[in-house]
Motif scaffolding. Structure first.
Motif, mmCIF file in Angstrom:
data_model
loop_
_atom_site.group_PDB
_atom_site.id
_atom_site.type_symbol
_atom_site.label_atom_id
_atom_site.label_comp_id
_atom_site.label_asym_id
_atom_site.label_seq_id
_atom_site.Cartn_x
_atom_site.Cartn_y
_atom_site.Cartn_z
ATOM 1 N N ARG A 62 1.225 -0.861 0.058
ATOM 2 C CA ARG A 62 0.292 -0.444 -0.022
ATOM 3 C C ARG A 62 0.656 0.993 -0.255
ATOM 4 N N ILE A 63 0.506 1.581 -0.755
ATOM 5 C CA ILE A 63 1.690 3.096 -1.377
ATOM 6 C C ILE A 63 0.907 4.569 -0.525
ATOM 7 N N ALA A 64 0.634 5.794 -0.202
ATOM 8 C CA ALA A 64 0.527 6.733 -0.553
ATOM 9 C C ALA A 64 1.278 8.056 -0.253
ATOM 10 N N ALA A 65 1.700 8.964 -1.527
ATOM 11 C CA ALA A 65 2.371 10.093 -1.855
ATOM 12 C C ALA A 65 1.497 11.061 -2.146
ATOM 13 N N GLU A 66 2.185 11.854 -1.752
ATOM 14 C CA GLU A 66 1.402 13.189 -1.394
ATOM 15 C C GLU A 66 2.072 14.579 -1.293
ATOM 16 N N GLN A 67 1.781 16.194 -2.039
ATOM 17 C CA GLN A 67 2.679 17.016 -1.497
ATOM 18 C C GLN A 67 1.988 18.088 -1.052
ATOM 19 N N ASP A 68 2.364 19.154 -0.288
ATOM 20 C CA ASP A 68 1.642 19.685 0.268
ATOM 21 C C ASP A 68 2.646 21.524 -0.214
ATOM 22 N N ASP A 69 1.737 22.290 1.031
ATOM 23 C CA ASP A 69 3.018 23.714 0.809
ATOM 24 C C ASP A 69 4.445 23.462 1.812
ATOM 25 N N ALA A 70 4.441 22.320 2.537
ATOM 26 C CA ALA A 70 5.230 22.196 3.207
ATOM 27 C C ALA A 70 6.721 20.992 2.641
ATOM 28 N N GLY A 71 6.345 20.182 2.283
ATOM 29 C CA GLY A 71 7.065 19.266 1.430
ATOM 30 C C GLY A 71 5.883 17.992 0.638
ATOM 31 N N VAL A 72 6.909 17.112 0.759
ATOM 32 C CA VAL A 72 6.391 15.344 0.259
ATOM 33 C C VAL A 72 6.685 14.805 1.415
ATOM 34 N N TYR A 73 5.447 13.613 0.647
ATOM 35 C CA TYR A 73 5.220 12.487 1.844
ATOM 36 C C TYR A 73 5.035 10.697 1.164
ATOM 37 N N PHE A 74 5.344 9.996 1.440
ATOM 38 C CA PHE A 74 5.758 8.975 0.694
ATOM 39 C C PHE A 74 6.133 7.673 1.820
ATOM 40 N N VAL A 75 4.751 7.129 2.005
ATOM 41 C CA VAL A 75 4.270 6.595 2.839
ATOM 42 C C VAL A 75 4.405 4.782 2.105
ATOM 43 N N ALA A 76 4.847 3.841 2.317
ATOM 44 C CA ALA A 76 4.635 2.820 1.776
ATOM 45 C C ALA A 76 4.673 1.567 2.706
ATOM 46 N N HIS A 77 3.673 1.035 2.875
ATOM 47 C CA HIS A 77 3.977 -0.330 4.014
ATOM 48 C C HIS A 77 3.457 -1.771 3.429
ATOM 49 N N ARG A 78 3.900 -2.940 3.377
ATOM 50 C CA ARG A 78 3.056 -3.835 3.386
ATOM 51 C C ARG A 78 2.326 -4.141 3.761
ATOM 52 N N ARG A 79 1.090 -5.086 2.570
ATOM 53 C CA ARG A 79 -0.297 -5.686 3.560
ATOM 54 C C ARG A 79 0.242 -7.035 4.418
ATOM 55 N N ALA A 80 -0.379 -6.622 5.091
ATOM 56 C CA ALA A 80 -0.370 -8.026 6.802
ATOM 57 C C ALA A 80 -0.728 -9.415 6.160
ATOM 58 N N VAL A 81 -1.607 -9.660 6.010
ATOM 59 C CA VAL A 81 -1.499 -10.837 5.748
ATOM 60 C C VAL A 81 -1.054 -11.437 3.971
ATOM 61 N N VAL A 82 -1.183 -10.332 2.915
ATOM 62 C CA VAL A 82 -0.867 -10.109 1.285
ATOM 63 C C VAL A 82 0.995 -10.986 1.785
ATOM 64 N N GLY A 83 1.274 -9.920 2.270
ATOM 65 C CA GLY A 83 2.268 -9.569 2.188
ATOM 66 C C GLY A 83 3.147 -10.376 2.713
ATOM 67 N N GLN A 84 2.667 -10.935 4.603
ATOM 68 C CA GLN A 84 3.113 -12.681 4.315
ATOM 69 C C GLN A 84 3.653 -13.527 3.515
ATOM 70 N N LEU A 85 1.946 -13.824 3.124
ATOM 71 C CA LEU A 85 1.953 -15.168 1.840
ATOM 72 C C LEU A 85 2.716 -14.753 0.790
ATOM 73 N N ALA A 86 2.991 -13.354 0.499
ATOM 74 C CA ALA A 86 3.759 -13.061 -0.981
ATOM 75 C C ALA A 86 5.457 -13.165 -0.505
ATOM 76 N N GLY A 87 5.497 -13.591 0.949
ATOM 77 C CA GLY A 87 6.904 -13.513 1.198
ATOM 78 C C GLY A 87 8.217 -13.275 0.251
ATOM 79 N N ALA A 88 9.507 -13.919 0.084
ATOM 80 C CA ALA A 88 10.420 -12.552 -0.559
ATOM 81 C C ALA A 88 9.642 -12.266 -1.683
ATOM 82 N N LEU A 89 9.314 -12.374 -2.799
ATOM 83 C CA LEU A 89 9.052 -11.698 -3.607
ATOM 84 C C LEU A 89 8.066 -10.793 -2.930
ATOM 85 N N ALA A 90 7.804 -9.942 -1.933
ATOM 86 C CA ALA A 90 7.449 -8.569 -1.492
ATOM 87 C C ALA A 90 8.426 -8.620 -0.806
#
Length: 148
Positions: A70-98
């Motif tokens: 899950r990725i969220a990226a945005e910008q405002d007057d102060a700067g840039v925000y970027f957040v990337a989280h691995r989905r709990a269940v799907v990320g574990q199932l994907a294992g090393a591929l994720a």
């Protein structure tokens, strides 16, 4: 023998196509002011950070098993925000591929805030003094002398 060879070729082609589906690369670019801040919050990844003289923040996200992120990226007057989280269940199932690699290039004048969870960081093209605190410690604000 020829039929076996054709089957082998089809299997290799299918594997190659599946690997392409399992990989993704996305580039995020933002034009920023001289005093911009960049907030990066990522987990389970390799992060490469470099500075440049351009007023642009660029984040390249190279994801294995992109459906596991899950990725969220945005910008405002102060700067840039970027957040990337691995989905709990799907990320574990994907294992090393994720797996994930984030390549961040930002202006020399930009302030950067990192929130990292199980991340390997590489810094390039940096000049200055840096302090890395032990885990669990909160940074103390620096006192600066007043201009007289």
């Amino acid at each position: 023998m020829t039929q076996h060879f054709k089957t082998l070729i089809r299997a290799v082609e299918t594997t190659s196509q599946l690997m392409e589906i399992a990989r993704s690369s996305q580039t995020y670019r933002y034009t920023v002011g001289a005093r911009a801040s960049v907030y990066l919050h990522v987990m389970h990844a390799d992060v490469f950070i470099a500075r440049h003289d351009s007023p642009t923040v660029e984040i390249i996200a190279k994801l294995g098993a992109p459906f596991a992120w899950r990725i969220a990226a945005e910008q405002d007057d102060a700067g840039v925000y970027f957040v990337a989280h691995r989905r709990a269940v799907v990320g574990q199932l994907a294992g090393a591929l994720a797996n994930a690699v984030y390549i961040l290039t930002l202006p020399s004048s930009a302030h950067i805030v990192l929130k990292l969870e199980n991340v390997r960081v590489s810094l390039g093209g940096l000049t200055g003094d840096y302090e890395v605190l032990p885990e669990g410690k909160t940074p103390t604000p620096l006192l600066r002398p007043k201009n007289r």
